[in-house]
Write an enzyme that holds these catalytic residues in place. Sequence first.
Site, short mmCIF file in Angstrom:
data_model
loop_
_atom_site.label_atom_id
_atom_site.label_comp_id
_atom_site.label_asym_id
_atom_site.label_seq_id
_atom_site.Cartn_x
_atom_site.Cartn_y
_atom_site.Cartn_z
N LEU A 473 -10.27 0.21 8.07
CA LEU A 473 -10.11 -0.74 9.17
C LEU A 473 -9.06 -0.26 10.17
O LEU A 473 -9.15 -0.56 11.36
CB LEU A 473 -9.72 -2.12 8.64
CG LEU A 473 -10.71 -2.77 7.66
CD1 LEU A 473 -10.20 -4.12 7.22
CD2 LEU A 473 -12.08 -2.90 8.29
N ASN A 475 -5.28 2.57 10.49
CA ASN A 475 -4.29 3.41 9.82
C ASN A 475 -3.10 3.62 10.75
O ASN A 475 -3.23 3.56 11.96
CB ASN A 475 -4.89 4.76 9.41
CG ASN A 475 -5.34 5.57 10.59
OD1 ASN A 475 -5.89 5.04 11.54
ND2 ASN A 475 -5.12 6.86 10.56
N GLY A 476 -1.96 3.82 10.13
CA GLY A 476 -0.73 4.07 10.87
C GLY A 476 0.07 5.16 10.21
O GLY A 476 -0.42 5.89 9.34
N ALA A 477 1.34 5.29 10.63
CA ALA A 477 2.19 6.34 10.09
C ALA A 477 2.59 6.09 8.65
O ALA A 477 2.83 7.02 7.89
CB ALA A 477 3.44 6.48 10.96
N PHE A 478 2.63 4.78 8.25
CA PHE A 478 3.16 4.47 6.93
C PHE A 478 2.19 3.66 6.08
O PHE A 478 2.55 3.27 4.96
CB PHE A 478 4.48 3.70 7.07
CG PHE A 478 5.49 4.41 7.91
CD1 PHE A 478 6.12 5.55 7.46
CD2 PHE A 478 5.80 3.96 9.17
CE1 PHE A 478 7.05 6.21 8.23
CE2 PHE A 478 6.73 4.61 9.96
CZ PHE A 478 7.35 5.75 9.49
N ALA A 479 1.00 3.38 6.54
CA ALA A 479 0.07 2.58 5.74
C ALA A 479 -1.34 2.74 6.28
O ALA A 479 -1.55 3.04 7.45
CB ALA A 479 0.47 1.10 5.75
N VAL A 481 -5.26 0.65 6.09
CA VAL A 481 -5.85 -0.65 5.80
C VAL A 481 -7.35 -0.45 5.58
O VAL A 481 -8.04 0.12 6.44
CB VAL A 481 -5.61 -1.65 6.96
CG1 VAL A 481 -6.21 -3.01 6.61
CG2 VAL A 481 -4.12 -1.80 7.23
N LYS A 516 -4.06 -3.40 2.39
CA LYS A 516 -3.10 -2.43 2.93
C LYS A 516 -2.51 -1.62 1.79
O LYS A 516 -2.06 -2.18 0.79
CB LYS A 516 -1.99 -3.17 3.69
CG LYS A 516 -1.00 -2.27 4.41
CD LYS A 516 -0.03 -3.12 5.22
CE LYS A 516 0.94 -2.25 6.01
NZ LYS A 516 1.88 -3.06 6.81
N ASP A 626 8.06 -6.46 16.95
CA ASP A 626 6.95 -5.57 17.33
C ASP A 626 5.77 -6.40 17.81
O ASP A 626 4.63 -6.13 17.45
CB ASP A 626 6.55 -4.69 16.15
CG ASP A 626 5.68 -3.51 16.58
OD1 ASP A 626 5.59 -3.26 17.79
OD2 ASP A 626 5.10 -2.85 15.71
#
Length: 867
Positions: A473, A475-479, A481, A516, A626
């Site tokens: 679904l 994605n980021g730098a630390f997780a 989904v 997540k 944020d």
Amino acid sequence: MHHPKETLLIDSSNPSYSHLTEYRFDNLKREESRSTSLFGDRRRVMKILSGFSLIIIVVFIFATSHEQALSTTGDLTSSTQSTTHGGVVFTYPTTRKSPGKGCVLNSQRSTPKNLKQYTGNISDACLAGIKSSNCKTWLMTNAVILKYSDDVVSNCPSILEFVNKTSLSCSGKSQIQYMYPQSDSASSDCNHSYDFNSNALNRAIYNFNYSKTLISTSYANTPGFAMYTFLLKIMNCVNKNGIKLDAGILNIFTDMTYIDLCESDVFMSSFPDTLNKLIEAGYIVKFYFLNQNLQDTQKNVENVLAGCKYMNSRSYCEIVDWSYHSENPNEFEICIPDSQPSGKKEDFNWHVTELLLIIGIPCISLTICCIAFFVCCLKCAKLKMAMMRMNVFSNDTHQNPDEMELKKRWIGMRKKFNKDVENGSCKELNTQKWSHFASANNYMDIQALANANKKDIWEIDTKNLLVQEDHLLGNGAFANVYKGIVKGKIPLLVVNNSLNMTVESENNGHYEAAIKKLPAHADEQNHLDFFHEIDFMKRLGHHPHVISMLGCVSNPYEPLIVVEYCARGDLLKFLRRHKDYVLMNKTDDCPIEADMCLRIKDLVSIAWQVADGMSYLASKNFIHRDLAARNILLTKSLTAKVSDFGLCRYMDSALYTAKGGRLPIKWMSVEALKLYEFSTKTDVWSFGVLLFEIFSMGDVPYPTIQQVDMLEHLLAGGRLSQPLKCPNEIFNIMQKCWAEKPEDRPEFNEMRGEITVMLNLDDESYGYLSVESQGGPKYTQLTMQDSKETAPCSTPGGSQDMDEDGDYDSGSEGHSQGTCAQLDQVLTERFGEEQKKEIKQIFCEITSKSMRGKRRQSNSTVSTYQS
């Protein structure tokens, strides 16, 4: 961004999940992980250590054998005809040209008179590659004279690298100078000598001009004469300054051939005398012929450079093949203070080395094993100490009174927290009381933290959880989904048993969810932050416009956060996808290719929902830090939910000061950029930027401003402009959010009230709102920045008639009660029972105040008339 059509449909009451077996967390293959016991793999550790020791032995033997081979090579003489030298194979071409007409080599050419001869006693001279306590300070003169401009770019960097390698041991007491054939003046190079490791030397190397190393074009056909004039310049410099240090070395780098030198009669006749003067001045001279192999022509080269020896480091003048220096840099090193030679070891004793190998290798291996054993014991001791501090993580029934007391405190605070959550009265949560139980504490071990949460009510059994790792679904730098499915009753409804929540994605007891998880490269700090987010989501509670955690999995190696599934994804991508499908008028038709179209009313509704969610966070003393369109999720029914609490913090004072990390620069307020201070007012600023994103349909804020210039831009009064689809009333709120002083910005509940007034609850027409004003029942409207004509619309509840003056009359005071009754019904249908009361109260207060104002105005008019 995912699409609603990709939703996994469950048609039967007991659907088959066999095709998702590989994603199950209770799968034996996925359940297997490395043992946490450091003593359980002793055999594997010993194998690794043994292999490491074997590698050390092989490398040591190879290095020793190679050194012995070099030591037995001996001094090189001019009669050597082999194609290899010291184990190094030359690959450069022999010469660049064939012998010319002007080159006549005399085999009987003698060495210059009075030339010093090396006697074999190391105390007689300072030579490169020889360690001596009498040769600590050196003057290194590097003379670079090149003929071919095509090779300048490759030759000059390699020369600088060679000089750097051979002078690593030189201190600031030694000096270095560079000389070139094309200098700015005759004495400029001679006057510029730099101390080693000085800033002046670094600047000189940085400003190294390659073009100065080339001979003048007037000498293009007589390179030998160019070499003569260059050596004459060096000799004049030596006569002028002399060598005041322990030793001196003159490195001459050239790409000329010996034939170029031989063709110059002036050079041939003057070189012996020049060399003799350089040596008498204290120099040892080394000629480096770049890109050439002189192995087969060494006799001719020695004849041209009379007095110099080919590849003989124990002479005052040495002729060096450039290919040899990179393999044996020690033979050219200077400033070596010890008394032992470094380049070639004298009287190498193989038996002593063999004895050292026999004794040293086992000692090294034993030392490594002891260190590894000590590290293992230390880690185990730290783990035990952490578990002793947090006795609640131990299953041992034999506990001392202090341990029992700490456990009772933990259980009591957990029960009180769960009870407060059920009663909805956990507003006064004091995070300091939870400080030694919180997951963000540095001293807590991840394993112990996971054990503490195993029996928590929020935990989801992995047998009831399916993760579709092929359905990403986001994605980021630390997780990352993923989409997933939860079977059975979700923990959120167990914790909040009085919560009457309808989950859109529920189907026969199976719930679609967003899961997540950490990426494979996550470190220990990422795991601690992840557990911190789990703890935060537990304390957050439930709100319809804030993403809720359905449950979690406290696996120490692969923890999971299970949250609500929002079918339409994040708001930013949703706005950009529907940028061209905004209907500005009621009569506009939605294009066939669009999955849905939006009206301005829909955008205002999303803004209201975000303000509602942020008002809830502010009431809990949480700051988001944020808030942006990318962190707002939309359900299938366009319900907006605030999400991503990775930067969210509990504000136990007026301000929260950040200590570092990645922050959203273009969404941050002035004080956040300047002082790294965050509060609810900084979230208000971010909400203004979010409104810009909504009504610009996903445009990037400040597209022409660099992040490093944001603070200066904001302090100069720079703000975002009004988007084309943004009503003036919304833009007024945005401007209030961007006030430079935090105290001048509105609260979230105030903005929520203003947007509530803007929302048209009864009329679907674009642009028109029905509200009550203080001066009586008037009709206002949303005006666009370029609109000149407006039209009224009806007020919720009751009928209105136009009087003679062209104004609208809302009827009697009893009409206000009818309005509130109809408003009550509309709110119940639209927003549910939970939000109805607050919105209703706002409308009714506005109506009551307007009617009282009208009566006062009417009484004042009558009194004036009577008087």
